[in-house]
Design a protein around this motif. Structure first.
Motif, PDB file in Angstrom:
ATOM      1  N   ILE A 189      24.022  82.255  59.130  1.00 39.47           N
ATOM      2  CA  ILE A 189      22.872  81.553  58.557  1.00 39.47           C
ATOM      3  C   ILE A 189      23.158  81.339  57.072  1.00 39.47           C
ATOM      4  O   ILE A 189      23.567  82.259  56.361  1.00 39.47           O
ATOM      5  CB  ILE A 189      21.575  82.353  58.771  1.00 39.47           C
ATOM      6  N   PHE A 190      22.972  80.073  56.647  1.00 37.57           N
ATOM      7  CA  PHE A 190      23.306  79.722  55.276  1.00 37.57           C
ATOM      8  C   PHE A 190      22.070  79.682  54.392  1.00 37.57           C
ATOM      9  O   PHE A 190      20.942  79.628  54.877  1.00 37.57           O
ATOM     10  CB  PHE A 190      24.025  78.360  55.238  1.00 37.57           C
ATOM     11  N   GLU A 191      22.351  79.702  53.112  1.00 40.72           N
ATOM     12  CA  GLU A 191      21.265  79.690  52.140  1.00 40.72           C
ATOM     13  C   GLU A 191      20.424  78.429  52.294  1.00 40.72           C
ATOM     14  O   GLU A 191      20.956  77.340  52.508  1.00 40.72           O
ATOM     15  CB  GLU A 191      21.866  79.741  50.731  1.00 40.72           C
ATOM     16  N   GLY A 192      19.109  78.588  52.223  1.00 41.06           N
ATOM     17  CA  GLY A 192      18.208  77.448  52.290  1.00 41.06           C
ATOM     18  C   GLY A 192      17.849  77.013  53.694  1.00 41.06           C
ATOM     19  O   GLY A 192      17.091  76.065  53.863  1.00 41.06           O
ATOM     20  N   GLU A 193      18.354  77.720  54.685  1.00 39.56           N
ATOM     21  CA  GLU A 193      18.015  77.358  56.060  1.00 39.56           C
ATOM     22  C   GLU A 193      16.614  77.832  56.412  1.00 39.56           C
ATOM     23  O   GLU A 193      16.069  78.751  55.788  1.00 39.56           O
ATOM     24  CB  GLU A 193      19.027  77.979  57.038  1.00 39.56           C
ATOM     25  N   PHE A 194      16.056  77.209  57.442  1.00 39.92           N
ATOM     26  CA  PHE A 194      14.776  77.638  57.997  1.00 39.92           C
ATOM     27  C   PHE A 194      15.003  77.742  59.501  1.00 39.92           C
ATOM     28  O   PHE A 194      15.044  76.739  60.203  1.00 39.92           O
ATOM     29  CB  PHE A 194      13.680  76.612  57.662  1.00 39.92           C
ATOM     30  N   VAL A 195      15.204  78.975  59.969  1.00 40.94           N
ATOM     31  CA  VAL A 195      15.616  79.185  61.357  1.00 40.94           C
ATOM     32  C   VAL A 195      14.465  79.772  62.156  1.00 40.94           C
ATOM     33  O   VAL A 195      13.798  80.697  61.704  1.00 40.94           O
ATOM     34  CB  VAL A 195      16.823  80.150  61.429  1.00 40.94           C
ATOM     35  N   ALA A 196      14.238  79.226  63.345  1.00 39.79           N
ATOM     36  CA  ALA A 196      13.271  79.817  64.266  1.00 39.79           C
ATOM     37  C   ALA A 196      14.041  80.434  65.422  1.00 39.79           C
ATOM     38  O   ALA A 196      14.871  79.771  66.040  1.00 39.79           O
ATOM     39  CB  ALA A 196      12.300  78.767  64.780  1.00 39.79           C
TER      40      ALA A 196
END
Ligand code: ADP
Ligand code: MG
Lengths: 249, 405
Positions: free
Chosen positions: A31-38
């Motif tokens: 997961i990278f910076e600035g991601e929005f993961v559900a």
């Protein structure tokens, strides 16, 4: 770009009596910076277990976990506590606010446990965090004087008060009605727009569509991982719904 | 984590749960308070007894008639008394380590004179009595050897008698009747106030020994002899001398039991204070038990509160508190509670003992050592009984703690 979170073949087993429960059976995840993961999946698929590992609340049975390039597996209990304090903000389904304690004091709490005292004025910082979740007028309220949505927003303020790299939320809308849920999602979207990395667990597709990326878990394994090219805007959805915002809460 | 932050967190937590905090402290409050008050009462009575015995006079030896005479056959009160006025003269003549001697012949009864009447004690004594007791005259004169020889009916009054019979006039030279025998007042004693036991030392009349013995009391036996040694270091020598003289005088053979006994002031003080020391110890021990019970109360409530606050502990751990922070917080809470309890206990004890001194007959002396000790003990109780629950809280796993319902 470097990932904030990198998991390699993470396994988590629980021993219950003589039975071993395989909650996670080999997770590979970046997961990278600035991601929005559900993170989605049926009940018992291992979502909370994964979140607890990401949030350094628990340790994996095997596999490597790099958080901000730091190999978390080799850390002591105290170093774990410090990571929770400085790099991670956690939002729970059940809010988990201290009872009989004002919103302000609740939000201030992580700063009191910051042994480096990076933030010189905890009170000011806590007020700022509460303002950013639109609760400036409720700072002296105790949890049972606040609605569910407001309590969850206090919890979000507490999660971000320490300027963590990532905000984790395990079914943050699980105890809220749909309208309040969208309201809380709009707060997360706003934070994401400001650059915060956000990972949230939900089993509701309606909530997941506000994220930029969804990951599906099934029996402790990732079965689907895809980008949402055009996520819904929570604030827009909110605007189309009728009714007074704060009366509903 | 800085200590003052933890202390702040602990303080907040105490204030958030006022009722629980009060109940927790109550055991310590009562424990500390009762230890201090009990010991104060015990030491107060000890102080009184000592004060009273010391007020008897300086370098004092007291000679009493003894019960154990004639091979252990007691012949009833009074019948064994072999002490006579002549014993006093012999002591005064022969003893070299003795400064003053006075017999005491106790009598009492109704006194009429001046403006009314009054019932009091009359002591028949020698001219040296004032020197032995270290008393002074306020007015007039004391009687002389001549008065004693002549069995003169003269009296020296204590202030209380003066207040009762001659409130507005000078009693010196006036006539009073003691049990219908007329006496002339020749002097007034200086005011001495209450004795340690609350006795009025001014409610007394002194008269020549011979007068009281032969004109008021009858018989020839005296109640006791006061002997003043030349110095405090010579009291043992004086005692031996007095014993030898009286044995010779009473014709007691070698190996026979004395028909009198000599007691020094220190002996009497020690005897009396030994009793009250035991009492103090006993009272203190009982109160100490209640302090320990109070400590167990703290542990109980802390243990319950660890269980009750498992979620809170989980929340704190999940936002980055270290185990040590939680341990310190819980320890700080229990120490603070027991110290606050200790301080309140002291305040309460001081209040109670002031109240007792002012409004009751019970005399109390607060012992600073006991106060200090009970505060330290309260703190120790906090650490000791707080540690187990605190460690239990600190060792929780954050997830388990959060999941706890
Ligand atoms: N502390 C635990 N002890 C034993 N089994 C557990 C524990 N936590 C979770 N599990 C098991 O691990 C699996 C995954 O659980 P969880 O991560 O809570 O699922 P989800 O959050 O997706 O509903 C489930 O089978 C659950 O029973
Ligand atoms: Mg779950």
């Amino acid at each position: 770009m470097k990932p904030v979170i990198e998991m390699k073949n993470i396994v988590k087993n629980y021993q219950v009596g003589t039975v071993v429960v395989h909650a996670l059976r080999g997770i590979d995840l970046k997961i990278f910076e600035g991601e929005f993961v559900a993170i989605m999946g049926a009940s018992g698929s291992g979502k909370s277990t994964l979140m607890n590992l990401i949030g350094c609340l628990d340790t994996a049975s095997s596999g490597d976990y790099l958080l901000d390039d730091l190999n978390v597996n080799s850390l002591t209990k105290d170093e774990y506590a410090d990571i929770r304090n400085q790099k991670i903000g956690f939002v729970f389904q059940g809010f988990n606010l201290l009872p009989r304690t004002t919103a302000l004091e609740n939000v201030e709490l992580p700063l009191l446990y910051d042994r480096h005292e990076r933030i010189k004025n905890p009170r000011q910082q806590a007020i700022k965090a509460l303002e950013s979740v639109r609760l400036a007028d409720r700072i002296h309220h105790v949890p049972n004087q606040l609605s569910g949505g407001q309590q969850q927003r206090v919890a979000v303020a507490r999660a971000l008060v320490n300027n963590p790299a990532i905000i984790l939320a395990d079914e943050p809308t699980g105890n809220l009605d749909s309208r309040t849920s969208i309201d809380v999602m709009s707060v997360f979207q706003k934070l994401n727009d400001q650059g915060k990395t956000i990972i949230l667990v939900t089993h509701e597709p309606d909530i997941a569509r506000f994220a930029k990326r969804t990951i599906k878990l099934q029996d402790g394994k990732i079965t689907e991982d895809r980008e949402i090219t055009v996520p819904k805007k929570a604030s827009e959805v909110l605007a189309t719904m009728q009714g007074d915002e704060d009366e509903m809460e | 984590m800085k200590w003052n932050r933890i202390q702040k967190i602990a303080f907040k937590s105490i204030l958030k749960n006022k009722m629980r905090s009060i109940l927790t402290s109550l055991g310590i409050i009562i424990g500390v308070c009762s230890v201090i008050v009990m010991v104060a009462v015990g030491q107060g009575s000890q102080a009184r007894i000592e004060e009273q015995i010391n007020s008897l006079g300086t370098n004092l030896l007291m000679v009493f008639p003894s019960h154990s005479r004639m091979g252990g056959v007691s012949r009833g009160a009074g019948s064994f008394n072999m002490m006579k006025l002549s014993d006093c003269d012999k002591i005064l003549q022969q003893a070299t380590h003795v400064m003053y001697v006075s017999p005491v012949i106790r009598s009492g009864g109704q006194i009429i004179g001046g403006t009314g009447n009054w019932s009091t004690s009359i002591y028949g004594v020698s001219t040296q009595y004032l020197a032995i007791k270290d008393w002074d005259l306020a007015n007039g004169n004391f009687f002389t050897e001549k008065d004693i020889k002549a069995k003169k009916k003269v009296a020296v009054l204590g202030q209380t008698i003066v207040d009762q019979l001659f409130p507005d006039s000078d009693p010196v030279g006036q006539k009073i009747r003691i049990r219908n025998t007329p006496f002339i007042v020749i002097g007034v004693l200086a005011k001495k106030g209450q004795s340690g036991m609350g006795q009025d030392q001014d409610d007394v009349i002194l008269a020549p020994s011979t007068t009281v013995l032969y004109r008021l009391k009858g018989g020839d036996r005296i109640d006791m002899i006061y002997v003043s040694a030349t110095s405090i270091n010579e009291m043992d020598l004086a005692q031996t001398e007095v014993e030898e003289i009286l044995r010779k005088e009473h014709k007691i053979d070698y190996g026979e039991d004395d028909d009198f006994m000599v007691r020094t002031q220190t002996e009497i003080t020690e005897m009396a204070s030994a009793t009250s020391k035991t009492l103090t110890l006993l009272l203190g021990a009982i109160a100490g038990v209640s302090l320990i019970v109070g400590g167990i109360g703290i542990m109980n409530i802390m243990l319950v509160s660890v269980t009750e606050r498992t979620r809170e502990i989980g929340i704190r751990l999940s936002i980055g508190a270290r185990s040590k922070d939680v341990l310190t917080q819980f320890l700080a809470e229990s120490i603070t509670l027991s110290l606050i309890g200790g301080l309140l206990g002291i305040l309460l004890a001081v209040g109670i003992s002031l109240f007792m001194n002012k409004f009751t007959e019970i005399n109390t002396v607060i012992n600073p050592t006991i106060v200090l000790m009970s505060v330290l003990f309260a703190g120790a109780v906090g650490v000791f009984f707080g540690y187990y629950p605190a460690r239990k809280a600190a060792n929780l796993n954050p997830i388990d703690a959060l999941r706890y319902e």
